[in-house]
Scaffold this motif. Structure first.
Motif, PDB file in Angstrom:
ATOM      1  N   LEU A 153      31.236  41.605 -45.129  1.00 50.54           N
ATOM      2  CA  LEU A 153      31.875  40.577 -44.303  1.00 50.54           C
ATOM      3  C   LEU A 153      31.961  39.256 -45.053  1.00 50.54           C
ATOM      4  CD1 LEU A 153      32.974  40.672 -41.395  1.00 50.54           C
ATOM      5  CD2 LEU A 153      30.796  39.709 -40.632  1.00 50.54           C
ATOM      6  N   ALA A 154      30.892  38.896 -45.739  1.00 50.95           N
ATOM      7  CA  ALA A 154      30.884  37.654 -46.504  1.00 50.95           C
ATOM      8  C   ALA A 154      31.886  37.706 -47.655  1.00 50.95           C
ATOM      9  CB  ALA A 154      29.484  37.373 -47.043  1.00 50.95           C
ATOM     10  N   ALA A 155      32.035  38.876 -48.262  1.00 53.51           N
ATOM     11  CA  ALA A 155      32.995  39.022 -49.358  1.00 53.51           C
ATOM     12  C   ALA A 155      34.428  38.941 -48.847  1.00 53.51           C
ATOM     13  CB  ALA A 155      32.767  40.351 -50.076  1.00 53.51           C
ATOM     14  N   ARG A 156      34.686  39.517 -47.665  1.00 53.19           N
ATOM     15  CA  ARG A 156      36.039  39.489 -47.097  1.00 53.19           C
ATOM     16  C   ARG A 156      36.423  38.092 -46.629  1.00 53.19           C
ATOM     17  NH1 ARG A 156      35.038  44.064 -43.890  1.00 53.19           N
ATOM     18  NH2 ARG A 156      35.267  42.894 -41.954  1.00 53.19           N
ATOM     19  N   HIS A 157      35.418  37.307 -46.248  1.00 52.17           N
ATOM     20  CA  HIS A 157      35.676  35.971 -45.698  1.00 52.17           C
ATOM     21  C   HIS A 157      34.802  34.945 -46.425  1.00 52.17           C
ATOM     22  CE1 HIS A 157      37.913  37.806 -42.378  1.00 52.17           C
ATOM     23  NE2 HIS A 157      36.927  38.675 -42.292  1.00 52.17           N
ATOM     24  N   PRO A 158      35.160  34.586 -47.646  1.00 52.56           N
ATOM     25  CA  PRO A 158      34.306  33.688 -48.433  1.00 52.56           C
ATOM     26  C   PRO A 158      34.158  32.290 -47.847  1.00 52.56           C
ATOM     27  CG  PRO A 158      36.408  34.084 -49.528  1.00 52.56           C
ATOM     28  CD  PRO A 158      36.329  35.050 -48.400  1.00 52.56           C
ATOM     29  N   ASP A 159      35.031  31.925 -46.888  1.00 49.47           N
ATOM     30  CA  ASP A 159      34.918  30.608 -46.256  1.00 49.47           C
ATOM     31  C   ASP A 159      34.166  30.663 -44.930  1.00 49.47           C
ATOM     32  OD1 ASP A 159      36.947  32.078 -45.003  1.00 49.47           O
ATOM     33  OD2 ASP A 159      38.031  30.272 -44.394  1.00 49.47           O
ATOM     34  N   ALA A 160      33.681  31.854 -44.554  1.00 50.98           N
ATOM     35  CA  ALA A 160      33.022  31.989 -43.248  1.00 50.98           C
ATOM     36  C   ALA A 160      31.597  31.449 -43.296  1.00 50.98           C
ATOM     37  CB  ALA A 160      33.016  33.449 -42.812  1.00 50.98           C
ATOM     38  N   VAL A 161      31.189  30.796 -42.204  1.00 49.66           N
ATOM     39  CA  VAL A 161      29.836  30.254 -42.120  1.00 49.66           C
ATOM     40  C   VAL A 161      29.017  30.909 -41.018  1.00 49.66           C
ATOM     41  CG1 VAL A 161      30.442  28.034 -43.146  1.00 49.66           C
ATOM     42  CG2 VAL A 161      30.649  28.336 -40.664  1.00 49.66           C
ATOM     43  N   ALA A 162      29.688  31.538 -40.043  1.00 50.13           N
ATOM     44  CA  ALA A 162      28.962  32.091 -38.902  1.00 50.13           C
ATOM     45  C   ALA A 162      29.796  33.168 -38.224  1.00 50.13           C
ATOM     46  CB  ALA A 162      28.629  30.983 -37.899  1.00 50.13           C
ATOM     47  N   GLU A 163      29.133  33.928 -37.338  1.00 47.42           N
ATOM     48  CA  GLU A 163      29.853  34.879 -36.498  1.00 47.42           C
ATOM     49  C   GLU A 163      29.349  34.767 -35.063  1.00 47.42           C
ATOM     50  OE1 GLU A 163      29.144  39.001 -37.704  1.00 47.42           O
ATOM     51  OE2 GLU A 163      27.364  39.081 -36.410  1.00 47.42           O
ATOM     52  N   ALA A 164      30.273  34.985 -34.134  1.00 49.32           N
ATOM     53  CA  ALA A 164      29.949  35.014 -32.712  1.00 49.32           C
ATOM     54  C   ALA A 164      30.881  36.032 -32.063  1.00 49.32           C
ATOM     55  CB  ALA A 164      30.092  33.624 -32.107  1.00 49.32           C
ATOM     56  N   MET A 165      30.997  36.006 -30.746  1.00 48.50           N
ATOM     57  CA  MET A 165      31.731  37.078 -30.073  1.00 48.50           C
ATOM     58  C   MET A 165      32.863  36.612 -29.165  1.00 48.50           C
ATOM     59  SD  MET A 165      28.535  39.639 -29.171  1.00 48.50           S
ATOM     60  CE  MET A 165      29.556  41.103 -28.950  1.00 48.50           C
ATOM     61  N   GLU A 166      33.132  35.302 -29.107  1.00 50.98           N
ATOM     62  CA  GLU A 166      34.136  34.832 -28.158  1.00 50.98           C
ATOM     63  C   GLU A 166      35.216  33.925 -28.731  1.00 50.98           C
ATOM     64  OE1 GLU A 166      30.638  36.250 -26.527  1.00 50.98           O
ATOM     65  OE2 GLU A 166      30.706  34.255 -27.491  1.00 50.98           O
ATOM     66  N   GLY A 167      34.964  33.249 -29.833  1.00 55.92           N
ATOM     67  CA  GLY A 167      35.847  32.181 -30.295  1.00 55.92           C
ATOM     68  C   GLY A 167      37.308  32.564 -30.415  1.00 55.92           C
ATOM     69  N   TYR A 168      37.580  33.704 -31.047  1.00 58.79           N
ATOM     70  CA  TYR A 168      38.971  34.108 -31.247  1.00 58.79           C
ATOM     71  C   TYR A 168      39.664  34.357 -29.911  1.00 58.79           C
ATOM     72  CZ  TYR A 168      42.993  36.899 -32.733  1.00 58.79           C
ATOM     73  OH  TYR A 168      44.266  37.392 -32.926  1.00 58.79           O
ATOM     74  N   GLY A 169      38.977  34.962 -28.964  1.00 61.86           N
ATOM     75  CA  GLY A 169      39.579  35.201 -27.655  1.00 61.86           C
ATOM     76  C   GLY A 169      39.936  33.906 -26.957  1.00 61.86           C
ATOM     77  N   VAL A 170      39.034  32.936 -26.990  1.00 59.91           N
ATOM     78  CA  VAL A 170      39.299  31.633 -26.393  1.00 59.91           C
ATOM     79  C   VAL A 170      40.447  30.949 -27.119  1.00 59.91           C
ATOM     80  CG1 VAL A 170      38.323  29.373 -25.845  1.00 59.91           C
ATOM     81  CG2 VAL A 170      36.898  31.416 -25.662  1.00 59.91           C
ATOM     82  N   ALA A 171      40.463  31.065 -28.443  1.00 55.40           N
ATOM     83  CA  ALA A 171      41.510  30.435 -29.253  1.00 55.40           C
ATOM     84  C   ALA A 171      42.886  30.991 -28.935  1.00 55.40           C
ATOM     85  CB  ALA A 171      41.188  30.611 -30.730  1.00 55.40           C
ATOM     86  N   VAL A 172      42.973  32.310 -28.769  1.00 52.50           N
ATOM     87  CA  VAL A 172      44.265  32.921 -28.446  1.00 52.50           C
ATOM     88  C   VAL A 172      44.773  32.430 -27.101  1.00 52.50           C
ATOM     89  CG1 VAL A 172      45.394  35.111 -27.853  1.00 52.50           C
ATOM     90  CG2 VAL A 172      43.973  34.951 -29.896  1.00 52.50           C
ATOM     91  N   ALA A 173      43.886  32.346 -26.105  1.00 52.14           N
ATOM     92  CA  ALA A 173      44.291  31.840 -24.789  1.00 52.14           C
ATOM     93  C   ALA A 173      44.785  30.403 -24.890  1.00 52.14           C
ATOM     94  CB  ALA A 173      43.131  31.937 -23.810  1.00 52.14           C
ATOM     95  N   ALA A 174      44.093  29.584 -25.666  1.00 44.57           N
ATOM     96  CA  ALA A 174      44.522  28.192 -25.843  1.00 44.57           C
ATOM     97  C   ALA A 174      45.875  28.128 -26.538  1.00 44.57           C
ATOM     98  CB  ALA A 174      43.471  27.424 -26.638  1.00 44.57           C
ATOM     99  N   ALA A 175      46.043  28.946 -27.575  1.00 42.68           N
ATOM    100  CA  ALA A 175      47.316  28.954 -28.305  1.00 42.68           C
ATOM    101  C   ALA A 175      48.465  29.385 -27.407  1.00 42.68           C
ATOM    102  CB  ALA A 175      47.206  29.872 -29.521  1.00 42.68           C
ATOM    103  N   GLN A 176      48.228  30.397 -26.564  1.00 40.09           N
ATOM    104  CA  GLN A 176      49.267  30.864 -25.654  1.00 40.09           C
ATOM    105  C   GLN A 176      49.658  29.776 -24.656  1.00 40.09           C
ATOM    106  OE1 GLN A 176      50.900  33.959 -25.339  1.00 40.09           O
ATOM    107  NE2 GLN A 176      50.059  34.520 -27.318  1.00 40.09           N
ATOM    108  N   ALA A 177      48.707  28.910 -24.323  1.00 35.92           N
ATOM    109  CA  ALA A 177      48.973  27.817 -23.391  1.00 35.92           C
ATOM    110  C   ALA A 177      49.486  26.560 -24.092  1.00 35.92           C
ATOM    111  CB  ALA A 177      47.700  27.481 -22.604  1.00 35.92           C
ATOM    112  N   GLY A 178      49.562  26.605 -25.424  1.00 30.70           N
ATOM    113  CA  GLY A 178      50.040  25.455 -26.183  1.00 30.70           C
ATOM    114  C   GLY A 178      49.062  24.307 -26.237  1.00 30.70           C
ATOM    115  N   LEU A 179      47.762  24.616 -26.170  1.00 31.43           N
ATOM    116  CA  LEU A 179      46.739  23.572 -26.144  1.00 31.43           C
ATOM    117  C   LEU A 179      45.921  23.560 -27.429  1.00 31.43           C
ATOM    118  CD1 LEU A 179      45.399  23.939 -22.497  1.00 31.43           C
ATOM    119  CD2 LEU A 179      46.902  22.158 -23.406  1.00 31.43           C
ATOM    120  N   PRO A 180      45.456  22.393 -27.855  1.00 35.19           N
ATOM    121  CA  PRO A 180      44.599  22.306 -29.034  1.00 35.19           C
ATOM    122  C   PRO A 180      43.252  22.971 -28.776  1.00 35.19           C
ATOM    123  CG  PRO A 180      44.732  20.175 -27.943  1.00 35.19           C
ATOM    124  CD  PRO A 180      45.734  21.062 -27.270  1.00 35.19           C
TER     125      PRO A 180
END
Length: 221
Positions: A153-180
């Motif tokens: 995982l670290a090799a695939r994402h050399p800029d990654a600092v952490a992992e969690a389980m929700e951020g991308y899902g929340v981000a997609v919902a925000a993007a779909q709503a046009g919100l920062p």
């Protein structure tokens, strides 16, 4: 538009965030664990606010995370430059292939494997949290639990600092709503072999309150 929607996975994270939000125009909601429920619940909250004529000005995914040991210490704070769906894609004999490298166009896919943090929100948090470690935060449906998968995982994402389980899902919902959108987390454990004895969940939750005070610097009007 006014106010921030701050989404956490569980109630303990929400309570920790609220400690730091005195006087901040924000609504903090625990929605459940994992990217699917995070995306669905965030989308519903945003739609309800818009229908009521009180849309949010921005969305924050907040909580605790596992950190890559050589990049961020346990107890540290991380800010995401982008939220990445780290296990969305396909396996192959050559290794994992991210969804947007499968040979289909973005229009065909309907999704990208990462959502960038809003530059203005990220800049405001970086100014308020100068000691925070900044980089990609990976979203996974299965928490990484072996040394081999951690290295991959670290090799695939050399800029990654952490992992969690929700951020991308929340981000997609925000993007779909046009919100920062931006993701803010504190580190409770190193990513790798699952060792509950090495976790510092209480310390990470305690650190989340002071980190959340930085949200007062985020423009919401």
């Amino acid at each position: 538009m006014t106010g921030l929607l701050v989404v956490t996975a569980v109630a303990a994270e929400a309570e920790a965030v609220r400690v730091g939000l005195t006087g901040v125009d924000a609504t903090v909601v625990p929605v459940g664990v994992g990217p699917a429920v995070a995306a669905a619940a965030t989308a519903r909250l945003l739609a309800l606010a818009e229908a009521a004529g009180r849309p949010y000005a921005g969305v924050v995914s907040a909580g605790v995370a596992g950190g890559f040991a050589h990049r961020v210490p346990v107890g540290g704070t991380v800010l995401a430059t982008r939220s990445v769906a780290a296990d969305l894609g396909a396996e192959s004999p050559e290794g994992f292939i991210p969804v947007d490298e499968l040979g289909m166009t973005p229009e065909q896919l309907g999704v990208a494997s990462a959502v960038e943090a809003d530059p203005a929100l990220l800049a405001a948090l970086r100014a308020a949290l100068p000691d925070a470690v900044v980089g990609a935060v990976l979203t996974v449906s299965t928490v990484t639990g072996t040394a081999t998968s951690t290295r991959a995982l670290a090799a695939r994402h050399p800029d990654a600092v952490a992992e969690a389980m929700e951020g991308y899902g929340v981000a997609v919902a925000a993007a779909q709503a046009g919100l920062p959108f931006v993701e803010l987390r504190t580190v409770s454990n190193p990513i790798g072999p699952r060792d509950r004895g090495s976790w510092r969940l209480r310390e990470a939750l305690t650190a989340l309150g002071p980190a959340a005070t930085a949200l007062a610097r985020v423009p919401t009007g």
